[in-house]
Design an enzyme around this catalytic site. Structure first.
Site, PDB file in Angstrom:
ATOM      1  N   LYS A   7       0.806  -1.238   0.000  1.00 21.84           N
ATOM      2  CA  LYS A   7       0.000   0.000   0.000  1.00 21.84           C
ATOM      3  C   LYS A   7       0.838   1.289   0.000  1.00 21.84           C
ATOM      4  CE  LYS A   7      -4.118  -1.702   2.376  1.00 21.84           C
ATOM      5  NZ  LYS A   7      -4.968  -1.497   3.552  1.00 21.84           N
ATOM      6  N   ASP A  27      -9.607   3.439   3.036  1.00 24.40           N
ATOM      7  CA  ASP A  27      -9.642   2.800   4.367  1.00 24.40           C
ATOM      8  C   ASP A  27     -10.303   3.701   5.426  1.00 24.40           C
ATOM      9  OD1 ASP A  27      -8.557   0.283   3.968  1.00 24.40           O
ATOM     10  OD2 ASP A  27      -6.491   0.952   4.270  1.00 24.40           O
TER      11      ASP A  27
HETATM   12  P1  NAP Z   1       0.216  -2.943   8.918  1.00 25.39           P
HETATM   13  O1  NAP Z   1       0.453  -1.725   8.113  1.00 25.39           O
HETATM   14  O2  NAP Z   1       1.146  -4.094   8.810  1.00 25.39           O
HETATM   15  O3  NAP Z   1       0.153  -2.475  10.472  1.00 25.39           O
HETATM   16  C1  NAP Z   1       0.072  -3.418  11.511  1.00 25.39           C
HETATM   17  C2  NAP Z   1      -0.187  -2.693  12.823  1.00 25.39           C
HETATM   18  O4  NAP Z   1      -0.337  -3.686  13.848  1.00 25.39           O
HETATM   19  C3  NAP Z   1       0.950  -1.780  13.263  1.00 25.39           C
HETATM   20  O5  NAP Z   1       0.413  -0.694  13.976  1.00 25.39           O
HETATM   21  C4  NAP Z   1       1.761  -2.703  14.180  1.00 25.39           C
HETATM   22  O6  NAP Z   1       2.521  -1.991  15.140  1.00 25.39           O
HETATM   23  C5  NAP Z   1       0.643  -3.435  14.879  1.00 25.39           C
HETATM   24  N1  NAP Z   1       1.095  -4.704  15.434  1.00 25.39           N
HETATM   25  C6  NAP Z   1       1.484  -5.807  14.752  1.00 25.39           C
HETATM   26  N2  NAP Z   1       1.825  -6.791  15.614  1.00 25.39           N
HETATM   27  C7  NAP Z   1       1.626  -6.294  16.864  1.00 25.39           C
HETATM   28  C8  NAP Z   1       1.786  -6.820  18.183  1.00 25.39           C
HETATM   29  N3  NAP Z   1       2.209  -8.073  18.367  1.00 25.39           N
HETATM   30  N4  NAP Z   1       1.458  -6.046  19.227  1.00 25.39           N
HETATM   31  C9  NAP Z   1       1.004  -4.785  19.038  1.00 25.39           C
HETATM   32  N5  NAP Z   1       0.838  -4.210  17.825  1.00 25.39           N
HETATM   33  C10 NAP Z   1       1.147  -4.959  16.740  1.00 25.39           C
HETATM   34  O7  NAP Z   1      -1.235  -3.549   8.624  1.00 25.39           O
HETATM   35  P2  NAP Z   1      -2.569  -2.744   8.194  1.00 25.39           P
HETATM   36  O8  NAP Z   1      -2.664  -2.701   6.723  1.00 25.39           O
HETATM   37  O9  NAP Z   1      -2.632  -1.470   8.961  1.00 25.39           O
HETATM   38  O10 NAP Z   1      -3.695  -3.772   8.695  1.00 25.39           O
HETATM   39  C11 NAP Z   1      -3.937  -3.979  10.081  1.00 25.39           C
HETATM   40  C12 NAP Z   1      -5.118  -4.942  10.233  1.00 25.39           C
HETATM   41  O11 NAP Z   1      -6.288  -4.320   9.721  1.00 25.39           O
HETATM   42  C13 NAP Z   1      -4.964  -6.247   9.449  1.00 25.39           C
HETATM   43  O12 NAP Z   1      -5.493  -7.286  10.222  1.00 25.39           O
HETATM   44  C14 NAP Z   1      -5.828  -6.045   8.220  1.00 25.39           C
HETATM   45  O13 NAP Z   1      -6.380  -7.245   7.714  1.00 25.39           O
HETATM   46  C15 NAP Z   1      -6.947  -5.157   8.791  1.00 25.39           C
HETATM   47  N6  NAP Z   1      -7.572  -4.305   7.770  1.00 25.39           N
HETATM   48  C16 NAP Z   1      -8.924  -4.393   7.640  1.00 25.39           C
HETATM   49  C17 NAP Z   1      -9.557  -3.609   6.695  1.00 25.39           C
HETATM   50  C18 NAP Z   1     -11.047  -3.701   6.514  1.00 25.39           C
HETATM   51  O14 NAP Z   1     -11.560  -3.275   5.484  1.00 25.39           O
HETATM   52  N7  NAP Z   1     -11.780  -4.218   7.471  1.00 25.39           N
HETATM   53  C19 NAP Z   1      -8.807  -2.714   5.895  1.00 25.39           C
HETATM   54  C20 NAP Z   1      -7.428  -2.633   6.086  1.00 25.39           C
HETATM   55  C21 NAP Z   1      -6.811  -3.446   7.039  1.00 25.39           C
HETATM   56  P3  NAP Z   1       4.057  -1.540  14.834  1.00 25.39           P
HETATM   57  O15 NAP Z   1       3.968  -0.217  14.128  1.00 25.39           O
HETATM   58  O16 NAP Z   1       4.686  -1.461  16.161  1.00 25.39           O
HETATM   59  O17 NAP Z   1       4.657  -2.623  13.954  1.00 25.39           O
END
Ligand code: NAP
Length: 269
Positions: free
Chosen positions: A67, A103
């Site tokens: 992204k 988003d």
């Molecule tokens: P991303 O860019 O990889 O970000 C992941 C986030 O989770 C970061 O803030 C990361 O923190 C945190 N994180 C990961 N492991 C962690 C842990 N063990 N403890 C605490 N924090 C942790 O992913 P994203 O694109 O933002 O997506 C995040 C989630 O949202 C995913 O599950 C995705 O499927 C979902 N999502 C849903 C939709 C929807 O339409 N419903 C849309 C987009 C995303 P750090 O910065 O410290 O690494």
């Protein structure tokens, strides 16, 4: 003479469990559009842009992990996508690639479907791609605080006028007490046995929105329900985002209820 069939896709890695093909193909069908939505597993963006795919597509969605990196391949992006630094929808017109981020809008539309955001204080967990987009969008409307495991990323979101702090137990407990709405935008919860929030800090007055949609009933959602909280699942956000991509590509405004029903059918199939 009939026009050329349009082609749309989800690119990312992995993409095999996506609900988007079911949603968009149902909508193309409903509006009698000669179009198809497919998934393309893309590990390397350079390879994707050198492949034949790009010649054939009219638009695509982008999921993890591309992204942010996609931006350098685009001709133009919206102001909001630029502020957020992430693009999840691309429209291709006359060979020109225009990037959008849906988003944040998807999350706001989900909340507004159920509650009035006026005077609500929102706590967002996570400052990754989704967390940034949701923070950008919601901070235009109400007071927001972001907690993130990596503090630097949470602090960086203070540019949107929010508070940004480290995600730890003390801050979580304190900020939940001060907030009306909790949004989980971390990836913690994709494993159904793990929650980013210990059950003991959830109070029955809290509104809980987990943007994770697989599983739909995350541990956080299950425990919030047990505590008597009002809950919203991530499928609502996916539905609202799917709506927005469809509108960007086709100009049509499909029914949210039909998109949700299609997604639910796919989840339970
Ligand atoms: P991303 O860019 O990889 O970000 C992941 C986030 O989770 C970061 O803030 C990361 O923190 C945190 N994180 C990961 N492991 C962690 C842990 N063990 N403890 C605490 N924090 C942790 O992913 P994203 O694109 O933002 O997506 C995040 C989630 O949202 C995913 O599950 C995705 O499927 C979902 N999502 C849903 C939709 C929807 O339409 N419903 C849309 C987009 C995303 P750090 O910065 O410290 O690494």
């Amino acid at each position: 003479m009939s026009s050329k069939k349009k082609l749309y896709a989800l690119i990312g890695h992995p993409v095999n469990k996506s609900l988007s093909p079911a949603i968009h193909n149902r909508m193309f069908n409903k509006y009698d559009l000669r179009a198809e939505y497919i998934t393309i597993d893309v590990k390397n963006l350079n390879d994707f842009f050198e492949s034949d795919h790009i010649e054939n597509l009219d638009g695509f969605n982008i999921t993890m992990p591309h992204k942010e990196d996609i931006i350098k391949y685009l001709d133009e992006i919206t102001e909001s996508a630029n502020e957020i630094g992430c693009v999840n929808t691309v429209k291709i017109k006359d060979g020109s690639l225009m990037g959008f981020n849906t988003d944040g809008l998807g999350a706001r539309k989900t909340l507004e479907r159920f509650i009035d955001l006026d005077d609500k204080r929102i706590l967002i967990l996570g400052a990754g791609g989704a967390g940034k987009a949701i923070t950008y969008e919601l901070s235009k409307y109400t007071e927001v605080c972001v907690l993130n495991r990596t503090q630097k990323e949470a602090k960086a979101l203070e540019r949107f006028g929010t508070a940004g702090k480290k995600l730890n137990f003390t801050n979580l407990k304190e900020e939940i007490k001060r907030s009306d709405i909790l949004i989980n935008a971390t990836s913690v919860g994709m494993d159904e046995n793990v929650s980013p929030v210990p059950k003991e800090v959830l109070g029955s007055e809290l509104i809980v929105f987990d943007i994770i949609y697989s599983p739909m009933k995350t541990k956080l959602i299950r425990e919030a329900e047990e505590k008597g909280c009002f809950i919203m699942d991530g499928l609502w956000m996916l539905v609202h985002q799917g709506y927005k991509s469809f509108q960007i590509w086709t100009g049509k405004e499909p029914s949210i209820d039909i998109i949700r029903k299609t997604a639910l059918e796919k989840v339970s199939s």
